[in-house]
Design a protein around this motif. Structure first.
Motif, PDB file in Angstrom:
ATOM      1  N   TYR A 187      -4.261 -19.491  -5.664  1.00  0.00           N
ATOM      2  CA  TYR A 187      -5.250 -18.983  -4.717  1.00  0.00           C
ATOM      3  C   TYR A 187      -4.945 -17.541  -4.319  1.00  0.00           C
ATOM      4  N   GLN A 188      -4.343 -16.801  -5.234  1.00  0.00           N
ATOM      5  CA  GLN A 188      -3.854 -15.453  -4.963  1.00  0.00           C
ATOM      6  C   GLN A 188      -4.935 -14.532  -4.406  1.00  0.00           C
ATOM      7  N   GLU A 189      -6.093 -14.510  -5.014  1.00  0.00           N
ATOM      8  CA  GLU A 189      -7.141 -13.577  -4.595  1.00  0.00           C
ATOM      9  C   GLU A 189      -7.592 -13.832  -3.159  1.00  0.00           C
ATOM     10  N   SER A 190      -7.888 -15.088  -2.838  1.00  0.00           N
ATOM     11  CA  SER A 190      -8.363 -15.378  -1.477  1.00  0.00           C
ATOM     12  C   SER A 190      -7.253 -15.197  -0.435  1.00  0.00           C
ATOM     13  N   ILE A 191      -6.020 -15.515  -0.799  1.00  0.00           N
ATOM     14  CA  ILE A 191      -4.902 -15.330   0.133  1.00  0.00           C
ATOM     15  C   ILE A 191      -4.692 -13.848   0.408  1.00  0.00           C
ATOM     16  N   LEU A 192      -4.726 -13.034  -0.641  1.00  0.00           N
ATOM     17  CA  LEU A 192      -4.493 -11.599  -0.461  1.00  0.00           C
ATOM     18  C   LEU A 192      -5.628 -10.929   0.301  1.00  0.00           C
ATOM     19  N   LEU A 193      -6.848 -11.421   0.142  1.00  0.00           N
ATOM     20  CA  LEU A 193      -7.960 -10.861   0.924  1.00  0.00           C
ATOM     21  C   LEU A 193      -7.761 -11.096   2.416  1.00  0.00           C
ATOM     22  N   ARG A 194      -7.153 -12.222   2.763  1.00  0.00           N
ATOM     23  CA  ARG A 194      -6.905 -12.543   4.176  1.00  0.00           C
ATOM     24  C   ARG A 194      -5.562 -11.999   4.673  1.00  0.00           C
ATOM     25  N   SER A 195      -4.778 -11.429   3.787  1.00  0.00           N
ATOM     26  CA  SER A 195      -3.439 -10.952   4.164  1.00  0.00           C
ATOM     27  C   SER A 195      -3.487  -9.456   4.465  1.00  0.00           C
ATOM     28  N   LYS A 196      -3.818  -9.132   5.667  1.00  0.00           N
ATOM     29  CA  LYS A 196      -3.863  -7.733   6.105  1.00  0.00           C
ATOM     30  C   LYS A 196      -2.568  -7.413   6.857  1.00  0.00           C
ATOM     31  N   ASN A 197      -2.223  -6.158   6.925  1.00  0.00           N
ATOM     32  CA  ASN A 197      -1.069  -5.675   7.692  1.00  0.00           C
ATOM     33  C   ASN A 197       0.230  -6.379   7.322  1.00  0.00           C
ATOM     34  N   LEU A 198       0.471  -6.569   6.038  1.00  0.00           N
ATOM     35  CA  LEU A 198       1.697  -7.245   5.614  1.00  0.00           C
ATOM     36  C   LEU A 198       2.948  -6.467   6.014  1.00  0.00           C
ATOM     37  N   ASN A 199       2.846  -5.144   6.094  1.00  0.00           N
ATOM     38  CA  ASN A 199       4.013  -4.352   6.506  1.00  0.00           C
ATOM     39  C   ASN A 199       4.474  -4.747   7.901  1.00  0.00           C
ATOM     40  N   ILE A 200       3.535  -4.891   8.807  1.00  0.00           N
ATOM     41  CA  ILE A 200       3.858  -5.252  10.193  1.00  0.00           C
ATOM     42  C   ILE A 200       4.369  -6.689  10.258  1.00  0.00           C
ATOM     43  N   ILE A 201       3.722  -7.579   9.522  1.00  0.00           N
ATOM     44  CA  ILE A 201       4.131  -8.986   9.523  1.00  0.00           C
ATOM     45  C   ILE A 201       5.547  -9.128   8.956  1.00  0.00           C
ATOM     46  N   ILE A 202       5.848  -8.391   7.880  1.00  0.00           N
ATOM     47  CA  ILE A 202       7.194  -8.414   7.308  1.00  0.00           C
ATOM     48  C   ILE A 202       8.211  -7.952   8.331  1.00  0.00           C
ATOM     49  N   LEU A 203       7.912  -6.849   8.985  1.00  0.00           N
ATOM     50  CA  LEU A 203       8.829  -6.315   9.985  1.00  0.00           C
ATOM     51  C   LEU A 203       9.087  -7.325  11.096  1.00  0.00           C
ATOM     52  N   ILE A 232       7.953 -16.053   1.986  1.00  0.00           N
ATOM     53  CA  ILE A 232       6.561 -16.139   1.536  1.00  0.00           C
ATOM     54  C   ILE A 232       5.845 -14.810   1.735  1.00  0.00           C
ATOM     55  N   ILE A 233       6.074 -14.177   2.867  1.00  0.00           N
ATOM     56  CA  ILE A 233       5.415 -12.898   3.162  1.00  0.00           C
ATOM     57  C   ILE A 233       5.913 -11.799   2.228  1.00  0.00           C
ATOM     58  N   PHE A 234       7.212 -11.780   1.941  1.00  0.00           N
ATOM     59  CA  PHE A 234       7.732 -10.809   0.973  1.00  0.00           C
ATOM     60  C   PHE A 234       7.092 -11.036  -0.395  1.00  0.00           C
ATOM     61  N   PHE A 235       6.972 -12.273  -0.783  1.00  0.00           N
ATOM     62  CA  PHE A 235       6.338 -12.629  -2.057  1.00  0.00           C
ATOM     63  C   PHE A 235       4.908 -12.084  -2.097  1.00  0.00           C
ATOM     64  N   LEU A 236       4.143 -12.318  -1.034  1.00  0.00           N
ATOM     65  CA  LEU A 236       2.770 -11.808  -0.955  1.00  0.00           C
ATOM     66  C   LEU A 236       2.736 -10.281  -0.986  1.00  0.00           C
ATOM     67  N   TYR A 237       3.662  -9.669  -0.289  1.00  0.00           N
ATOM     68  CA  TYR A 237       3.721  -8.207  -0.243  1.00  0.00           C
ATOM     69  C   TYR A 237       3.898  -7.629  -1.643  1.00  0.00           C
ATOM     70  N   PHE A 238       4.840  -8.188  -2.420  1.00  0.00           N
ATOM     71  CA  PHE A 238       5.085  -7.653  -3.753  1.00  0.00           C
ATOM     72  C   PHE A 238       3.926  -7.928  -4.702  1.00  0.00           C
ATOM     73  N   ILE A 239       3.209  -9.013  -4.486  1.00  0.00           N
ATOM     74  CA  ILE A 239       2.008  -9.261  -5.293  1.00  0.00           C
ATOM     75  C   ILE A 239       0.930  -8.244  -4.940  1.00  0.00           C
ATOM     76  N   GLN A 240       0.766  -8.002  -3.639  1.00  0.00           N
ATOM     77  CA  GLN A 240      -0.287  -7.100  -3.179  1.00  0.00           C
ATOM     78  C   GLN A 240       0.001  -5.638  -3.512  1.00  0.00           C
ATOM     79  N   LYS A 241       1.197  -5.181  -3.269  1.00  0.00           N
ATOM     80  CA  LYS A 241       1.527  -3.754  -3.419  1.00  0.00           C
ATOM     81  C   LYS A 241       1.938  -3.376  -4.833  1.00  0.00           C
ATOM     82  N   LYS A 242       2.418  -4.336  -5.600  1.00  0.00           N
ATOM     83  CA  LYS A 242       2.884  -4.082  -6.965  1.00  0.00           C
ATOM     84  C   LYS A 242       3.763  -2.832  -7.026  1.00  0.00           C
ATOM     85  N   PRO A 243       4.906  -2.859  -6.321  1.00  0.00           N
ATOM     86  CA  PRO A 243       5.750  -1.653  -6.297  1.00  0.00           C
ATOM     87  C   PRO A 243       6.352  -1.351  -7.655  1.00  0.00           C
ATOM     88  N   THR A 244       6.421  -0.087  -7.981  1.00  0.00           N
ATOM     89  CA  THR A 244       7.084   0.344  -9.203  1.00  0.00           C
ATOM     90  C   THR A 244       8.134   1.371  -8.818  1.00  0.00           C
TER      91      THR A 244
END
Length: 178
Positions: free
Chosen positions: A44-60, A93-105
Motif C-alpha cells: 500500500y506504498q502509494e496511499s501510505i506515502l500520500l498520507r505521510s506528510k512532514n516525515l522529517n518532523i515525525i522522525i525527529l 517504520i517512519i524511517f522506512f517510509l522516509y527512505f521510500i519517500q525521499k529516495k536519498p542518494t
C-alpha cells in the motif's frame, strides 16, 4: 501481534519472574512482524506515502521519544542493551517510509539500496556477534559513554566488515572468471 507479545512478556513485563530472552526475542516476536509490516507498507506504498506528510518532523519527534525512553531505562538500570523498546517500533517504520519517500542518494549509487541489497542478510545474521565482541572489549561499567553509542558503533563496524567481505568476494569471483 508478535511484537506486542514480545514486548508484553519481555521488556514491559510486570511479572517478577525471569523470562529467558529467547522466549520474547525470537523470529516470531521481532523479525517476522517487522517483515510483515514492510510487506504491508510495500503493498500500500502509494496511499501510505500520500498520507505521510512532514516525515522529517515525525522522525525527529520519535527519535527524541526513543532517546527519552532509552534514558529512562538507563536511569532505572533496566536497560540491558538490544531490547526492543516501545518507541523503536514506530521510529523504525517512519524511517522506512522516509527512505521510500525521499529516495536519498549519497554518492554515485543509492547507499541505502546497496546496503539493503548486498549487506542486509549478513548484518541481520551477524550483528549480535559484533555486539557481543563490542561488549567484551567495552563493558558498561568501564566505558559508560562509549557503551551508550553501542548501536551506531556496531552498525558502522558491521557494515564496514561486510563491505570489505563483499569487495573481496567480487574480486575473487572476477579472478576466477579470467
Amino acid at each position: 501481534m508478535g511484537l506486542l507479545v514480545g514486548l508484553s512478556i519481555g521488556k514491559y513485563s510486570f511479572w517478577e519472574i525471569h523470562i529467558p530472552a529467547y522466549l520474547y526475542r525470537n523470529v516470531f516476536t521481532t523479525a517476522l512482524p517487522f517483515v510483515l509490516i514492510g510487506l504491508y507498507i510495500r503493498k500500500y506504498q502509494e496511499s501510505i506515502l500520500l498520507r505521510s506528510k512532514n516525515l522529517n518532523i515525525i522522525i525527529l519527534v520519535f527519535v527524541i521519544l526513543s532517546y527519552i525512553e532509552y534514558l529512562l531505562y538507563w536511569k532505572l538500570h533496566t536497560y540491558k542493551g538490544g531490547d526492543l523498546m516501545l518507541t523503536t517500533i514506530p521510529t523504525a517504520i517512519i524511517f522506512f517510509l522516509y527512505f521510500i519517500q525521499k529516495k536519498p542518494t549519497w554518492g554515485k549509487r543509492n547507499i541505502i539500496k546497496i546496503i539493503g541489497k548486498d549487506y542486509s542478510l549478513n548484518i541481520y545474521l551477524y550483528h549480535i556477534l559484533f555486539v557481543n565482541i563490542f561488549r567484551i572489549f567495552f563493558n558498561k561499567k568501564d566505558y559508560p559513554l562509549l557503551y551508550q553509542f553501542e548501536f551506531p558503533i556496531v552498525l558502522l563496524f558491521t557494515v564496514a566488515i561486510f563491505f570489505i567481505y563483499h569487495r573481496i568476494n567480487i574480486t575473487i569471483t572476477q579472478k576466477k572468471q579470467f
